[in-house]
Motif scaffolding. Sequence first.
Motif, mmCIF file in Angstrom:
data_model
loop_
_atom_site.group_PDB
_atom_site.id
_atom_site.type_symbol
_atom_site.label_atom_id
_atom_site.label_comp_id
_atom_site.label_asym_id
_atom_site.label_seq_id
_atom_site.Cartn_x
_atom_site.Cartn_y
_atom_site.Cartn_z
ATOM 1 N N PRO A 66 13.658 -4.496 -18.722
ATOM 2 C CA PRO A 66 14.576 -3.634 -19.426
ATOM 3 C C PRO A 66 13.927 -2.354 -20.022
ATOM 4 O O PRO A 66 14.434 -1.275 -20.068
ATOM 5 C CB PRO A 66 15.155 -4.206 -20.529
ATOM 6 C CG PRO A 66 15.270 -5.729 -19.956
ATOM 7 C CD PRO A 66 14.003 -5.866 -19.276
ATOM 8 N N SER A 67 12.760 -2.586 -20.436
ATOM 9 C CA SER A 67 12.059 -1.387 -21.213
ATOM 10 C C SER A 67 11.830 -0.502 -20.074
ATOM 11 O O SER A 67 11.874 0.967 -20.384
ATOM 12 C CB SER A 67 10.786 -2.204 -21.786
ATOM 13 O OG SER A 67 10.133 -2.578 -20.979
ATOM 14 N N ILE A 68 11.321 -0.747 -18.927
ATOM 15 C CA ILE A 68 10.924 0.163 -17.753
ATOM 16 C C ILE A 68 12.476 0.887 -17.532
ATOM 17 O O ILE A 68 12.344 1.892 -16.955
ATOM 18 C CB ILE A 68 10.328 -0.820 -16.630
ATOM 19 C CG1 ILE A 68 9.170 -1.314 -16.937
ATOM 20 C CG2 ILE A 68 10.184 0.404 -15.567
ATOM 21 C CD1 ILE A 68 7.929 -0.284 -17.570
ATOM 22 N N VAL A 69 13.516 -0.010 -17.241
ATOM 23 C CA VAL A 69 14.790 0.425 -16.916
ATOM 24 C C VAL A 69 15.133 1.813 -18.156
ATOM 25 O O VAL A 69 15.450 2.615 -17.793
ATOM 26 C CB VAL A 69 15.714 -0.343 -16.731
ATOM 27 C CG1 VAL A 69 17.231 0.227 -16.761
ATOM 28 C CG2 VAL A 69 15.654 -1.537 -15.942
ATOM 29 N N ALA A 70 14.886 1.412 -19.242
ATOM 30 C CA ALA A 70 15.195 2.339 -20.252
ATOM 31 C C ALA A 70 14.408 3.720 -20.337
ATOM 32 O O ALA A 70 14.852 4.796 -20.444
ATOM 33 C CB ALA A 70 15.351 1.960 -21.790
ATOM 34 N N LEU A 71 13.001 3.525 -20.032
ATOM 35 C CA LEU A 71 12.114 4.642 -20.067
ATOM 36 C C LEU A 71 12.500 5.355 -18.716
ATOM 37 O O LEU A 71 12.475 6.521 -18.886
ATOM 38 C CB LEU A 71 10.696 4.092 -19.703
ATOM 39 C CG LEU A 71 10.077 3.731 -21.343
ATOM 40 C CD1 LEU A 71 8.696 3.110 -20.971
ATOM 41 C CD2 LEU A 71 10.105 4.628 -22.403
ATOM 42 N N LEU A 72 12.657 4.840 -17.625
ATOM 43 C CA LEU A 72 13.139 5.541 -16.391
ATOM 44 C C LEU A 72 14.359 6.396 -16.535
ATOM 45 O O LEU A 72 14.527 7.393 -16.070
ATOM 46 C CB LEU A 72 13.364 4.540 -15.235
ATOM 47 C CG LEU A 72 12.008 3.945 -14.652
ATOM 48 C CD1 LEU A 72 12.233 2.770 -13.604
ATOM 49 C CD2 LEU A 72 10.908 4.963 -13.909
ATOM 50 N N GLY A 73 15.565 5.726 -17.147
ATOM 51 C CA GLY A 73 16.492 6.273 -17.267
ATOM 52 C C GLY A 73 16.457 7.498 -18.350
ATOM 53 O O GLY A 73 16.958 8.645 -18.200
ATOM 54 N N ALA A 74 15.706 7.455 -19.465
ATOM 55 C CA ALA A 74 15.369 8.268 -20.405
ATOM 56 C C ALA A 74 14.558 9.540 -19.749
ATOM 57 O O ALA A 74 15.096 10.768 -19.841
ATOM 58 C CB ALA A 74 14.463 7.898 -21.617
#
Length: 429
Positions: free
Chosen positions: A249-257
């Motif tokens: 999830p941390s990677i998902v959030a960073l990619l989205g940001a």
Amino acid sequence: MTVVAVAVFVIAYVLIATERVHKLLAALGGAAVLLALGVTDSEHAFYSPDTGIDWDVIFLLFGMMVIVGVLRRTGVFEFIAIWAAKRAKGSPLRVMILLTLITAIASAFLDNVTTVLLIAPVTLLVCDRLGVDPVPFLIAEVMASNIGGAATLIGDPPNIIIASRSGLTFNDFLLHMAPLVVIELIVFCLVLPRLFKGSFAVDPARVEDVLRLNEREAIEDRSLLIKCGVVLAAVFVGFVGHAALHIEPSIVALLGAGLLVLISGMPTKNYMTSVEWQTLLFFAGLFVMVGALVKTGVIGDLADKVADVTEGHALAAVMLVLFVSAVLSGIVDNIPYVATMSPVVLELSRSIPDPGQADALWWALAIGADFGGNATAVGASANVVVIGLALRAGTPISFWAFTRKGIVITAITIVVAVPYLWLRYFVLS
């Protein structure tokens, strides 16, 4: 070293709970002392998944803060609040119920601290237009945010820590916590009229003023709003499917940001001001201190004692974790409590052979910490944020004004949770 680790942690915890010093100073100061005395070291503090800073938690929060920083510029939250007030036809009770439901739902997908930061100022505006005291509305919203935030992995900071320690996924939280949250919100809405009895008188002329507001004027950038909607939808899909996609999830959030920053073309200062650096550093210091307790064996010994008290009885252990979490999370902020308790629950869960009942310990911890955070004004970060906003707006919320209502709601939500845990994990499993 064990004595030093415990002493430093207790002192820092007391400072955090009593607010004698800023919680960031207490957390980083405690971590610095432990590193300086050699109780822990850089390898254990920065690189170990068991005793170090959980970077997945840090970067998940960072990514979501950036996304919300961009979303804030669209005016969508102001739109929703005005829309809700008009749909309620100016009735203060209906306005309260609508705003609390909006807050609860938004808290599940953004996080409760961010949601109350965005909803509270608009609530103050609507209450001013209606000529009603905003304090009951703000208290109701922050309680709804703590209840609604419990539904997902990212909704409440304690859930992020629990997921990191337990290996539970975004989907696990949806399947196990969201049904209870729906029940709790129904009960909460039914309780509101009696909880805030006498707070809903309104001048009809004021109602007309609210009904004349145009919510469409609140949207400042429609193009940016569409972009945010697309990215948020993609991020949510990533959260739901992260186990199958093998992406944290941390990677998902960073990619989205990163994607949203790229396509928005927004200046850095516009969204970086929404990043709560103090919160991120507070987490880091806390992880180091708790990691030192794990490294010195304190957590393992504590788990053994809890197992001895419950004598290996899974239901007793689950209920003990639930009630202790509810009480202690009301006394101190639920973030440091969960950071401390999660290693204990991890050790305790290993003594329960049934996987479903072992997982019930984690759900008991999440329920107790999230709902227990409503008990007092300092029980959850969202509480502190709203009280600060109210003070700056000239409508202060006293510790006891919040706590008198909070204890009632916490008691009700925990009582509702008991049969849910018993039925789902011990009767119907």
